[in-house]
Enzyme design. Structure first.
Site, PDB file in Angstrom:
ATOM      1  N   ASP A  54       0.826  -1.204   0.000  1.00  0.00           N
ATOM      2  CA  ASP A  54       0.000   0.000   0.000  1.00  0.00           C
ATOM      3  C   ASP A  54       0.866   1.263   0.000  1.00  0.00           C
ATOM      4  O   ASP A  54       1.847   1.361   0.747  1.00  0.00           O
ATOM      5  CB  ASP A  54      -0.857  -0.019   1.276  1.00  0.00           C
ATOM      6  CG  ASP A  54      -1.883   1.077   1.326  1.00  0.00           C
ATOM      7  OD1 ASP A  54      -2.824   1.019   0.527  1.00  0.00           O
ATOM      8  OD2 ASP A  54      -1.736   1.996   2.159  1.00  0.00           O
ATOM      9  N   GLU A  66       2.003  -0.442  -4.933  1.00  0.00           N
ATOM     10  CA  GLU A  66       1.151   0.675  -5.347  1.00  0.00           C
ATOM     11  C   GLU A  66       2.061   1.895  -5.406  1.00  0.00           C
ATOM     12  O   GLU A  66       2.364   2.516  -4.383  1.00  0.00           O
ATOM     13  CB  GLU A  66       0.010   0.902  -4.347  1.00  0.00           C
ATOM     14  CG  GLU A  66      -0.938   1.984  -4.806  1.00  0.00           C
ATOM     15  CD  GLU A  66      -1.936   2.458  -3.741  1.00  0.00           C
ATOM     16  OE1 GLU A  66      -3.026   2.873  -4.114  1.00  0.00           O
ATOM     17  OE2 GLU A  66      -1.601   2.437  -2.530  1.00  0.00           O
TER      18      GLU A  66
HETATM   19  C1  GLC Z   1      -4.261   3.011  -0.697  1.00  0.00           C
HETATM   20  C2  GLC Z   1      -5.467   2.092  -0.599  1.00  0.00           C
HETATM   21  C3  GLC Z   1      -6.627   2.875  -0.068  1.00  0.00           C
HETATM   22  C4  GLC Z   1      -6.297   3.396   1.314  1.00  0.00           C
HETATM   23  C5  GLC Z   1      -5.012   4.233   1.259  1.00  0.00           C
HETATM   24  C6  GLC Z   1      -4.477   4.522   2.638  1.00  0.00           C
HETATM   25  O1  GLC Z   1      -4.384   3.948  -1.704  1.00  0.00           O
HETATM   26  O2  GLC Z   1      -5.718   1.496  -1.836  1.00  0.00           O
HETATM   27  O3  GLC Z   1      -7.809   2.096  -0.015  1.00  0.00           O
HETATM   28  O4  GLC Z   1      -7.361   4.160   1.794  1.00  0.00           O
HETATM   29  O5  GLC Z   1      -3.989   3.589   0.546  1.00  0.00           O
HETATM   30  O6  GLC Z   1      -3.897   3.397   3.207  1.00  0.00           O
END
Ligand code: GLC
Length: 543
Positions: free
Chosen positions: A206, A269
């Site tokens: 994440d 991500e």
């Molecule tokens: C990422 C996740 C999202 C979350 C954020 C904070 O973007 O995909 O759902 O709210 O991180 O952790």
């Protein structure tokens, strides 16, 4: 049953489960880990081979699990460590790999580390988070111009107790950890080992690009630009994202994984141009792959996709693997983006599942689950509550993107019973079930051979059968009508071709070599004497 080869991840098809909305096994209206275990055969029937589970760790659930208060325990509403272990084992018995979701950037503000850190500069965890003095005479101006995830507000939040500012890049309830502190590294890497020891096959990471910030806290330069996934940015993120130290962190994390066999994987991500994303996976030393989010904001046009595919092919050639995402728990449902047109959805499925690289399917995408409209004032999503409470409903309704993420997180639709089989009929599910569940559910679509679900199954079956679709190279076919995309996939003796008509009229053109229709989305698609006719939005696989 489990694939022990070291490069299993090169041919994976990932299925994302959002645990809260997948299947409620104990009747409290909230999905849980046992629920996922009970529904694993759905993944097998669909034909995917890798499961990614969004966070289910201990958490006050303000951001529904992305705000963790204990990295090595399970939130009671989702189960316990035994249910996590049982899920991993049951998945492995079926030959599925399992990825958990690792939130390294921040904790919940309820985490005991942060609660301690808040108490003062001499607390044990004082330096576990990113604290700084403010500017101005009373220190009430944030330390620099760093913006929160959505850029709407400052990323700094003032603590009256410490008379200092802490960094919370996403939401104020998610303070960023200070990864320059050795104790933080050790504690977090231990958490990673904990899940690896339990048998998990890797992690989705994440907000990975944002972990290491500039130690000098320099302000970011003002520079408006648009990200490929169509998020508008006003400041470049030179000092808060993809810093040199962040690439080093990727390599350090990979070394933690290297002690485990068979190979465990990391999918990040991260946001940035191709050169940046490639740096994360360079020389097989950091992450295994990063998400490519360009498809999320798609326009249903041949040109849009052919440009993007060409750029991914150019920028991510072998041994890089592009990843393809049409929707996820944060962004709009692709079925809604195509106006709930099943032929368009079938075309997109064939495209996503036959390109070179790794497709990521979000639960319910295989059924054509649409966005479920939920007014902003009823939102449970903290993003909607924090940033968009003021937005008039008629404006929010017209946006192509869902700013209330509840709308893409409604319960999975299993059958035609009340609550779509997600939870017992008398229970109130945590989010409403979409009204269309009588026709849009697994049971109904399974029994109808022209359903989207059966189409996904058929395409995935071909993908499993044909080495060209997983390991082959990809060559775009030229000389086609403007509204058509075509490409050939070849691996040794095995080859096939895909043609997709994005137009709303028939397309006619000649094809060479393949003479057999393997899959066709529309009875109006015809192959005769080397000439192909594609119906509007028609999609076809030839071999
Ligand atoms: C990422 C996740 C999202 C979350 C954020 C904070 O973007 O995909 O759902 O709210 O991180 O952790």
């Amino acid at each position: 049953m489990n694939d022990h080869s070291s490069d299993w991840w090169k041919s994976c098809v990932i299925y994302q489960v959002y645990p809260r909305s997948f299947y409620d096994s104990n009747g409290d209206g909230i999905g849980d880990l046992d629920g996922i275990t009970q529904k694993l055969d759905h993944l097998i029937e669909l034909g995917v081979n890798t499961l990614w589970v969004s966070p289910f760790f201990a958490s006050p659930q303000v951001d529904f699990g992305y705000d963790i208060s204990d990295f090595t325990s399970v939130a009671p509403e989702y189960g316990n460590l035994d249910s996590a272990k049982a899920l991993i084992d049951a998945a492995h018995q079926r030959g599925l790999k399992v990825l958990f979701d690792l939130v390294l950037n921040h904790t919940s503000s309820q985490h005991p580390w942060f609660q301690d850190s808040l108490t003062g500069k001499s607390s044990e965890h004082a330096d576990w988070y990113i604290w700084a003095d403010g500017r101005g005479p009373a220190g009430r101006i944030p330390p620099n111009n760093w913006r929160s995830g959505l850029e709407v507000k400052s990323a700094w939040h003032y603590s009256k107790t410490r008379k200092q500012w802490y960094l919370g890049t996403f939401l104020p309830c998610q303070p960023d950890l200070n990864w320059r502190n050795e104790h933080v590294r050790e504690a977090m890497f231990n958490a990673v080992r904990f899940w690896l020891d339990l048998g998990v096959d890797g992690f989705r990471l994440d907000m990975f690009g944002a972990i290491m910030k500039d130690p000098m806290l320099r302000s970011n330069p003002f520079h408006p630009y648009m990200e490929p996934s169509e998020l508008m940015r006003l400041w470049r993120r030179d000092y808060t994202e993809n810093t040199d130290d962040n690439f080093e962190l990727a390599r350090d994390l990979r070394s933690v994984l290297m002690r485990y066999e068979p190979e465990r994987v990391l999918i990040g991500e991260v946001f940035g141009p191709p050169e940046t994303l490639k740096r994360y996976v360079a020389n097989g030393a950091g992450l295994h792959f990063t998400f490519l989010f360009g498809f999320l904001a798609f326009r249903f046009k041949a040109k849009f996709f052919s440009k993007l595919i060409a750029s991914y092919e150019k920028n991510f050639p072998e041994p890089y693997l592009p990843t393809y995402v049409l929707e996820n728990h944060d962004r709009a449902r692709s079925f809604s983006r195509v106006g709930e047109n099943i032929f368009k959805a079938k075309l997109l499925a064939l495209l996503m599942l036959t390109l070179r690289g790794v497709p990521v399917i979000y639960q319910g995408q295989e059924l054509g689950m649409p966005n479920t409209y939920i007014p902003l004032r009823k939102a449970k999503d903290p993003i909607a509550k924090e940033y968009f409470w003021w937005m008039p409903e008629f404006v929010s309704k017209r946006l192509p993107e869902r700013i209330n993420r509840d709308e893409v997180r409604t319960p999975m639709q299993w059958d035609s019973s009340v609550n779509a089989g997600f939870c017992p009929p008398k229970t109130t599910p945590w989010l409403p079930v979409n009204e269309n569940y009588l026709s849009c559910n697994v049971e109904v679509q399974r029994s109808y051979e022209y359903s989207l679900f059966c189409w996904y199954k058929a395409v995935l079956a071909q993908r499993a059968l044909r080495p060209s679709l997983t390991l082959g190279d990809l060559v775009m076919i030229s000389g086609l009508p403007e509204q058509v995309i075509g490409y050939a996939r070849t691996h040794g003796e095995d080859s096939c071709q895909v043609f997709l008509n994005f137009g709303d009229t028939d397309s006619y053109f000649d094809v060479t070599a393949p003479d057999k229709v393997i899959l066709s989305s529309d009875p109006g698609n015809l192959l005769l004497d080397g000439r192909l006719k594609l119906a509007p939005y028609g999609a076809i696989l030839l071999a």
